[in-house]
Design an enzyme around this catalytic site. Structure first.
Site, short mmCIF file in Angstrom:
data_model
loop_
_atom_site.label_atom_id
_atom_site.label_comp_id
_atom_site.label_asym_id
_atom_site.label_seq_id
_atom_site.Cartn_x
_atom_site.Cartn_y
_atom_site.Cartn_z
CE1 TYR A 141 -2.18 11.34 -4.74
CE2 TYR A 141 -2.37 13.09 -3.10
CZ TYR A 141 -2.24 11.75 -3.41
OH TYR A 141 -2.15 10.83 -2.40
CE LYS A 191 -2.20 -2.03 -13.82
NZ LYS A 191 -2.09 -3.37 -13.22
C1 IPM Z 1 0.58 11.99 2.61
C2 IPM Z 1 -0.91 12.16 2.75
C3 IPM Z 1 -1.39 13.24 1.80
C4 IPM Z 1 -1.21 12.69 0.39
C5 IPM Z 1 -2.83 13.74 2.00
C6 IPM Z 1 -3.10 14.15 3.41
C7 IPM Z 1 -3.12 14.89 1.08
O1 IPM Z 1 -1.56 10.95 2.59
O2 IPM Z 1 1.33 12.98 2.83
O3 IPM Z 1 1.03 10.89 2.33
O4 IPM Z 1 -2.06 11.95 -0.11
O5 IPM Z 1 -0.21 13.06 -0.22
#
Ligand code: IPM
Ligand code: NAD
Ligand code: MN
Length: 363
Positions: A141, A191
């Site tokens: 992320y 993984k």
């Molecule tokens: C979650 C959501 C978020 C994530 C998005 C909206 C950024 O899917 O809180 O699970 O991927 O963490």
């Protein structure tokens, strides 16, 4: 005890479900001996429309002043962009990063009243009670480099899965501590048959295991974990995993419980804590009073447990939700014989149930 709670409603069904969570918070706080200082602030698309920013600095500053944040959901087609520019989701990711909310606790509990609501067989899901601990401020992320690339005339795009050892160690320790308070079993999901990051992850988990002799550690590859979660969910107690794997596995786990509208979460760092349903803004049902508010209500329960140090209130909210479900259902978990209610009425019935059952003794 005085506590400052910041409310971030966000977009879509965010405000609808958060209002119900707030009702419960407001009703229970005095009984728990809390004096609340509540404030609202903008986040996501709603913030962008008003201020031009998905996470205005004023909202971030308020977040840093609060004892806890109650969060709805962000995002929607109005602000979805595929060109790499800012989005509401980025506002949430920045908030998590700025507050260092690295540990995301996502409990999946099959309420006895809801065993028949899962798309899986009752005998498979009955009694499931697991906790997914998702690392929330690292991994693919946030890893660099990211974005558009051009290699020998070919255009592409990339993200990078990066974890530093200290990030992995701190989340795995959360996993061991949590398992130690639950049923002493920790499953680390990675993984490591393919990814270098995961090889490091697994070796750190192995090294830490000797410090937690009371907890049994095992490992699963994420693809097998996804399969095992549906084959035999009761084998799991606490699962610890990285950001992306945890995102996916927790949505999967929600369907054991009957609906994604049932799963709450707590995002915890060393200084701050944020509570939110795991679901999104559900544009398909937004504004129709159809959303299930129980994930938000159960997130309030988690706030009592983890920020206010009152696990007994979380437990009382849980048992009240279970008795509520014996009578009332939102459309996502509706079955014949129960009274259909909307989001707002479910919140009202929760208050009524709390009062009738006297689940929370006055302080
Ligand atoms: C979650 C959501 C978020 C994530 C998005 C909206 C950024 O899917 O809180 O699970 O991927 O963490
Ligand atoms: P979603 O979770 O919003 O919805 C998926 C499905 O589940 C939809 O059919 C929806 O109607 C249903 N659903 C979700 N919550 C429900 C509830 N409380 N009651 C009943 N049904 C419910 O996921 P999506 O459709 O993939 O994403 C929609 C938007 O939400 C996107 O912009 C996404 O980025 C965003 N999102 C935000 C968060 C967050 O703010 N934490 C989390 C996930 C997705
Ligand atoms: Mn998600």
């Amino acid at each position: 005890m005085n506590k400052k709670v910041l409310v971030m409603h966000g977009d879509g069904i965010g405000p609808e479900v958060t209002r119900q969570g707030l009702k419960v918070l407001n009703a229970v706080a005095p009984q728990a001996g809390l004096v609340l200082d509540l404030e609202d602030t903008l986040i996501g698309g709603a913030a962008y429309d008003e201020t031009g920013s998905f996470l205005p600095s004023e909202s971030l500053n308020k977040a840093k002043q609060a004892d806890a944040i109650l969060f709805g959901a962000v995002g929607g087609p109005k602000w979805a962009k595929l060109d790499g520019s800012e989005t509401p989701e980025k506002g949430l990711l920045n908030l998590r990063k700025e507050l260092d909310l690295f540990a995301n606790l996502r409990p999946a509990t099959v309420f006895s009243e809801l065993v028949e609501a899962s798309t899986l067989k009752q005998e498979v899901v009955e009694g499931t009670d697991l906790m997914v601990i998702r690392e929330l401020t690292g991994g693919i992320y946030f890893g660099e480099p990211r974005g558009s690339i051009e290699v020998q005339g070919r255009k592409g795009s990339r993200n990078t899965m990066v974890y530093m050892e200290d990030e992995v160690e701190r989340i795995i320790r959360v996993g061991f501590d949590m398992a130690g308070k639950r049923r002493n079993k920790l499953t680390s999901v990675d993984k490591s048959n393919v990814l270098d990051v995961s090889k490091m992850w697994r070796s750190i988990a192995e090294r830490l295991a000797s410090e937690y002799p009371g907890v049994e550690l095992d490992h699963l590859y994420v693809d097998a974990a996804a399969m095992e979660l549906i084959r035999d969910p009761r084998q799991f107690d606490t699962i610890v995993t990285g950001n992306l794997f945890g995102d996916i596995l927790s949505d999967e786990a929600s369907m054991l419980t009957g609906s994604i509208g049932m799963l709450p979460s707590a995002s915890i760092g060393s200084e701050f804590a944020l509570y939110e349903p795991i679901h999104g803004s559900a544009p398909d049902i937004a504004g129709q009073d159809k959303a299930n508010p129980l994930a938000s209500i159960l997130s309030v329960g988690m706030m009592f447990r983890y920020t206010f140090g009152m696990p007994q209130i979380d437990e009382a909210i849980h048992s009240t939700v279970n008795s509520l479900l014996s009578k009332y259902r939102t459309p996502d978990i509706m079955v014949p014989g129960k009274k259909p209610v909307g989001c707002e009425e479910m919140g009202d019935m929760m208050l009524q149930e709390l009062e009738q059952t006297q689940a929370i003794p006055a302080a």
